[in-house]
Scaffold this active site. Structure first.
Site, PDB file in Angstrom:
ATOM      1  N   LYS A   1      22.929  23.479   6.624  1.00  0.00           N
ATOM      2  CA  LYS A   1      22.748  22.686   7.838  1.00  0.00           C
ATOM      3  C   LYS A   1      23.671  21.472   7.919  1.00  0.00           C
ATOM      4  O   LYS A   1      24.069  21.050   9.002  1.00  0.00           O
ATOM      5  CB  LYS A   1      21.289  22.238   7.947  1.00  0.00           C
ATOM      6  CG  LYS A   1      20.307  23.386   8.174  1.00  0.00           C
ATOM      7  CD  LYS A   1      20.480  24.020   9.527  1.00  0.00           C
ATOM      8  CE  LYS A   1      19.419  25.078   9.814  1.00  0.00           C
ATOM      9  NZ  LYS A   1      19.748  25.833  11.053  1.00  0.00           N
TER      10      LYS A   1
ATOM     11  N   GLU B   1      15.655  18.905  16.617  1.00  0.00           N
ATOM     12  CA  GLU B   1      14.466  19.702  16.326  1.00  0.00           C
ATOM     13  C   GLU B   1      14.607  20.218  14.903  1.00  0.00           C
ATOM     14  O   GLU B   1      15.713  20.249  14.366  1.00  0.00           O
ATOM     15  CB  GLU B   1      14.375  20.894  17.295  1.00  0.00           C
ATOM     16  CG  GLU B   1      15.224  22.119  16.900  1.00  0.00           C
ATOM     17  CD  GLU B   1      16.726  21.861  16.876  1.00  0.00           C
ATOM     18  OE1 GLU B   1      17.171  20.900  17.516  1.00  0.00           O
ATOM     19  OE2 GLU B   1      17.451  22.632  16.200  1.00  0.00           O
TER      20      GLU B   1
ATOM     21  N   SER C   1      21.860  30.698   2.133  1.00  0.00           N
ATOM     22  CA  SER C   1      21.976  29.561   3.054  1.00  0.00           C
ATOM     23  C   SER C   1      21.287  28.290   2.560  1.00  0.00           C
ATOM     24  O   SER C   1      21.647  27.192   2.952  1.00  0.00           O
ATOM     25  CB  SER C   1      21.436  29.946   4.421  1.00  0.00           C
ATOM     26  OG  SER C   1      20.116  30.435   4.300  1.00  0.00           O
TER      27      SER C   1
END
Lengths: 398, 266
Positions: free
Chosen positions: A90, A112, A374
């Site tokens: 991220k 969010e 990830s």
């Protein structure tokens, strides 16, 4: 087939900007500014520096020797996004967008978050760049990922628990959009996945494409298969995009929950229908009236009824194969990777691992699979513990 | 001429502005909706805007969100909605506008949904997440059956864009009064009054301009009407009355409230 800047914000039929009119000038301003900095040398240099010094890029490609041996078949490589600052991919996107927001003179950032990883990465980027962050998170997610809530708060962000609708990621996006409509002048909405109105899917993909670019550089030859998990689909599109023009088989894995034939899953590409939500046209989980369905996944980060429009396009073009794996298979994969390699994957990433295990058995030993790991799984250990206490079948495996 | 256009023409000749009243279909029940509609008509509203609930109403504030959720929980489906519309049509000729979100139409295809809505007795559509860029197919399908497409504009809509939106709008233009969602305003901002003047200028008298979002009292109505609004739209305030009124008294209370508002449009 590879689309650079989508014309009218459309990837084939998908994408666009279905937004309340109040947001139109903000989206226009964002698009204008993003397209300007997209090729700006100074911006690239500044972001590149942050990605190296702050986030920890490049991330390694790791040959999972023990896992490969245990499964028997193609060589499995892991793209270690879990080693990034914050523990997930991220940060690639939040640094890019926060830097953009700063250049646009926006001081207040909203975002969010589902599992909390994007919220944490936003809080980090904002702390380091001197911006104020407010994070919307579904109430259900604040409970199941409470550690991340506190991390965000420690980092100086304000967390709003969203109690409307299904109280998960989709509702967090609704609430963030309502905030943006209300504070449109002062606020930058830092979306965390490759979803939403144009230019978000383009921008998030561009910032995440560093994953696929590095994979191409790090692998001696193009891998036979590339696998990533897909919720909104940011790590997946970042992995896939630079490899679209190669002959690698590309596979995206959705959250099959309790099975795609039940209603308890989050697999719109596998079992959804075209529709409009959160500013984009894409595949959605919905009922006969067009009401968005409640979704389920063991991983909060994949618990979303929609998917990025570029994935919808790549599905329809038959360039990427989208499959779903169940919660059970995910827990198995989580345990196998943890035990064989000493790597605890995020439950999201364990979806991709589960599919790699399935297909590598059927492939030749000389072939290779790259799986994008990830994120790391520390945030998920309570969920896994609870799952194991209720599911004896999996427990026997530890 | 569409029913909505005709209504505005009549009002203009009487030098009145329109009162447009919003309620959510199926909240809290079909019966309550019909009582509320009777109350609105009795109170003298000019146009009724019926909401069809959507699971993810991003343009709506807490009051209408709550009504959407309750309506869906009580089992409101598209079939029920059209049956409510048909029942209203048996009692009244009042212009009816449907407000919902794009996915509800897209799901059935624009063409099929709009045809069905027209046949049931709907005169116009409002979709707060339908941006002008994405509206070609939708507007085409609506034009085909003579359904009015009511687009929204905002105080921050730029001049050229405003012109473009006006071109695709029929019935009336819906100006959002505030930066925000439905139902949360506390005072009337100067920027809204300025925007209303700009929007009226751009509309050049060819299309009426209605103002909505956060309008809840007769004073609000008076202020907007005296600032040139051709219509004022009141929504969340009606929902609040319905929320706090026993089923048997909904019609009378809504009628009293509506009458008070309508008086200020004359």
């Amino acid at each position: 087939m590879k689309i650079g800047i989508p014309k009218d914000g459309r990837f084939g039929d998908f994408g666009g900007k279905y937004i309340p009119e109040t947001l139109a000038p903000a989206i226009e301003e964002l698009e204008r500014n993003y397209l300007k900095i997209r090729n700006d040398k100074n911006f690239k240099k500044e972001l590149g520096r942050l990605l190296i010094d702050y986030a920890g890029r490049p991330t390694p490609i790791y040959f999972a020797r023990n896992l490969t041996k245990t499964v028997g078949g193609a060589k499995i490589y892991l793209k270690r996004e879990d080693l990034l600052h914050g523990g997930a991919h991220k940060i690639n996107n939040t640094l890019g967008q926060a830097l953009l927001a700063k250049r646009m003179g926006k001081k207040r950032i909203i975002a969010e978050t589902g599992a909390g990883q994007h919220g944490v990465a936003t809080a980090m980027a904002c702390a380091s760049l001197g911006l104020k962050a407010e994070i919307y998170m579904g109430y259900v997610d604040t409970v199941r990922q409470k550690q991340n809530v506190f991390r965000m708060e420690l980092l100086g962000a304000k967390v709003h628990a969203v109690k409307s609708g299904s109280k998960t990621l989709k509702d967090a996006i609704n609430e963030a959009m309502r905030d943006w409509i209300t504070n449109v002048d002062s606020t930058y909405y830092l979306l965390g996945s490759a979803v939403g109105p144009h230019p978000y899917p383009l921008m998030v993909r561009d910032f995440q494409a560093v994953i696929g670019v590095e994979i191409k550089k790090q692998m001696k030859k193009i891998p036979n298969a590339v696998i990533a998990c897909v919720g909104g689909g940011s790590n997946a599109i970042g992995t896939f995009y630079p490899l679209i023009d190669t002959n690698a088989k590309i596979i995206g894995i959705e959250a099959g929950g309790k099975g795609v034939k039940t209603k308890l899953h989050s697999a719109p590409l596998t079992a959804g229908k075209k529709g409009v939500l959160h500013g984009m046209m894409t595949y959605l989980m919905q009922d006969k009236d067009g009401q968005i369905s409640q979704t389920h996944s063991i991983s909060a980060g994949l618990d979303y009824p929609g998917v990025g429009p570029e994935h919808a396009y790549l599905k329809d073009e038959n360039r990427v194969e989208y499959k779903a794996v169940t919660d059970d298979e995910v827990i198995d994969a989580f345990l196998i990777l943890t035990r064989t390699e000493g790597i605890i994957p995020a439950l999201e990433s364990a979806h991709a691992i589960a599919h790699a295990i399935k297909i590598s058995k059927k492939m030749k030993k000389t072939e290779s699979i790259v799986v994008t790991l990830s994120g790391r799984g520390d945030k998920d250990i309570d969920i896994v513990k609870e799952y194991l206490s209720k599911n004896v079948k999996n427990k026997r495996k530890i | 001429m569409s029913k909505i256009k005709e209504k505005f023409k009549q009002l203009k000749s009487k030098k009145e502005s329109a009162l447009i009243s919003y309620i959510m279909a199926g909240y809290p029940s079909e019966k309550a909706t019909l009582s509320a509609v009777r109350g609105l008509i009795q109170g003298g509203t000019d146009i009724i805007e019926l909401g069809f609930p959507f699971s993810d109403p991003i343009a709506d504030g807490p009051t209408i969100q709550m009504a959407s959720t309750e309506s869906l929980n009580s089992g409101t489906k598209i079939n029920n909605f059209f049956s409510i519309v048909k029942k209203i049509r048996k009692e009244s000729d009042i212009p009816l506008v449907l407000m919902t979100y794009t996915n509800i139409l897209y799901n059935q295809t624009y063409e099929k949904f709009i045809l069905r809505a027209k046949q049931a007795g709907i005169d116009g559509l409002i979709l707060p997440d339908m941006a002008i860029e994405e509206s070609k197919e939708y507007v085409k399908a609506a034009k085909k059956v003579g359904m009015d497409t009511i687009f929204l504009v905002s105080p921050n809509t730029e001049k050229d864009r405003l012109k473009q939106i006006i071109k695709s709008t029929s019935g009336f233009l819906y100006m959002v009064a505030v930066f925000g969602t439905t139902g949360v305003q506390t005072k009337i901002h100067k920027y809204t009054i300025d925007a209303l003047k700009n929007t009226k200028n751009a509309a050049k008298g060819k299309i009426p301009v209605g103002v909505g979002f956060g309008i809840s009292t007769d004073k609000d109505v008076q202020k907007y009407v005296s600032s040139g609004a051709d219509a004022v739209i009141v929504g969340s305030a009606n929902i609040k009355i319905i929320e706090n009124t026993p089923a048997g008294k909904i019609q009378t209370r809504i009628a009293t409230f509506t009458k008070k508002l309508k008086n200020k449009t004359r």
